[in-house]
Each structure stands twice: as C-alpha cells, then as structure tokens.
Scaffold this motif. Structure first.
Motif, short mmCIF file in Angstrom:
data_model
loop_
_atom_site.label_atom_id
_atom_site.label_comp_id
_atom_site.label_asym_id
_atom_site.label_seq_id
_atom_site.Cartn_x
_atom_site.Cartn_y
_atom_site.Cartn_z
N SER A 172 -22.34 32.46 21.13
CA SER A 172 -23.77 32.70 21.35
C SER A 172 -24.45 33.30 20.13
O SER A 172 -25.61 32.97 19.84
CB SER A 172 -23.97 33.61 22.56
OG SER A 172 -23.26 34.83 22.40
N GLU A 173 -23.77 34.14 19.38
CA GLU A 173 -24.41 34.76 18.21
C GLU A 173 -24.59 33.74 17.10
O GLU A 173 -25.59 33.77 16.39
CB GLU A 173 -23.61 35.97 17.75
CG GLU A 173 -23.43 37.02 18.86
CD GLU A 173 -24.69 37.32 19.66
OE1 GLU A 173 -25.65 37.88 19.10
OE2 GLU A 173 -24.73 36.99 20.87
N GLU B 244 -32.09 37.99 19.74
CA GLU B 244 -31.11 38.95 19.24
C GLU B 244 -31.15 40.27 19.99
O GLU B 244 -30.18 41.03 19.95
CB GLU B 244 -31.32 39.20 17.75
CG GLU B 244 -31.09 37.98 16.90
CD GLU B 244 -31.49 38.17 15.46
OE1 GLU B 244 -32.14 39.20 15.13
OE2 GLU B 244 -31.17 37.30 14.64
N ARG C 259 -22.19 39.20 25.44
CA ARG C 259 -22.34 38.57 24.14
C ARG C 259 -21.52 39.34 23.13
O ARG C 259 -21.43 40.55 23.23
CB ARG C 259 -23.82 38.59 23.74
CG ARG C 259 -24.64 37.69 24.59
CD ARG C 259 -26.12 37.77 24.40
NE ARG C 259 -26.59 38.11 23.09
CZ ARG C 259 -27.84 38.38 22.81
NH1 ARG C 259 -28.77 38.34 23.73
NH2 ARG C 259 -28.20 38.70 21.60
N PRO C 260 -20.90 38.65 22.20
CA PRO C 260 -20.93 37.21 22.03
C PRO C 260 -20.06 36.51 23.07
O PRO C 260 -19.07 37.06 23.53
CB PRO C 260 -20.39 36.99 20.63
CG PRO C 260 -19.53 38.18 20.34
CD PRO C 260 -20.12 39.31 21.13
#
Length: 83
Positions: free
Chosen positions: A31-32, A49, A64-65
């Motif tokens: 995801s990051e 973010e 996350r991530p």
C-alpha cells in the motif's frame, strides 16, 4: 497488476471520482508503494499518507503497509463523524 480503487467520502471530492481501475507497475508490492506512486501522478494523493486514512483491502480493514495483489479491491476511507 490491475487493482480497483475506491475513494470514500471527502477523498472522492479530492480525486474528482469515487473509483478507478489502474494497471500498476511490477515495482508496487504494498500500500505504501501504491500511495507513493499515486502521489507522483496526482498531488492530492498525498492525503492518503495520513495515518488516520484507513485502507480496506477486499472488504477488510487492514493495517498499513499491506501487501497488494493483482485483482485486489482497495478503498481509502477517511475518518467519519456523525451527529
């Protein structure tokens, strides 16, 4: 890899659309990586973010991530308030 992304609530207004399908490069594993890739293409993606933005992957809230895979359904969801 192709993913389906939904932007919920106020994020929908920022992106001008509630959802999109994207073909991602092979370098995106989580995801990051995805958020960094989106931010490089759309300045408003930097809002993703923020730690309070929740990530939903295939109908489950994930930390996350989080790894992403071909065919995933992702949703970015800001905090909701009610009254």
């Amino acid at each position: 890899m192709q993913v389906h992304i939904q932007y919920m609530a106020a994020l929908r207004d920022r992106f001008g659309s509630g959802e999109t399908r994207l073909d991602l490069p092979d370098t995106i594993a989580n995801s990051e990586d995805l958020i960094a890739w989106l931010t490089a293409r759309h300045a408003d993606a930097a809002a993703l973010e923020a730690p309070e933005i929740r990530l939903i992957r295939n109908d489950r809230i994930v930390t996350r991530p989080s790894a992403i895979a071909d065919g995933d359904r992702l949703a970015f969801c800001p905090p909701f308030t009610g009254g």
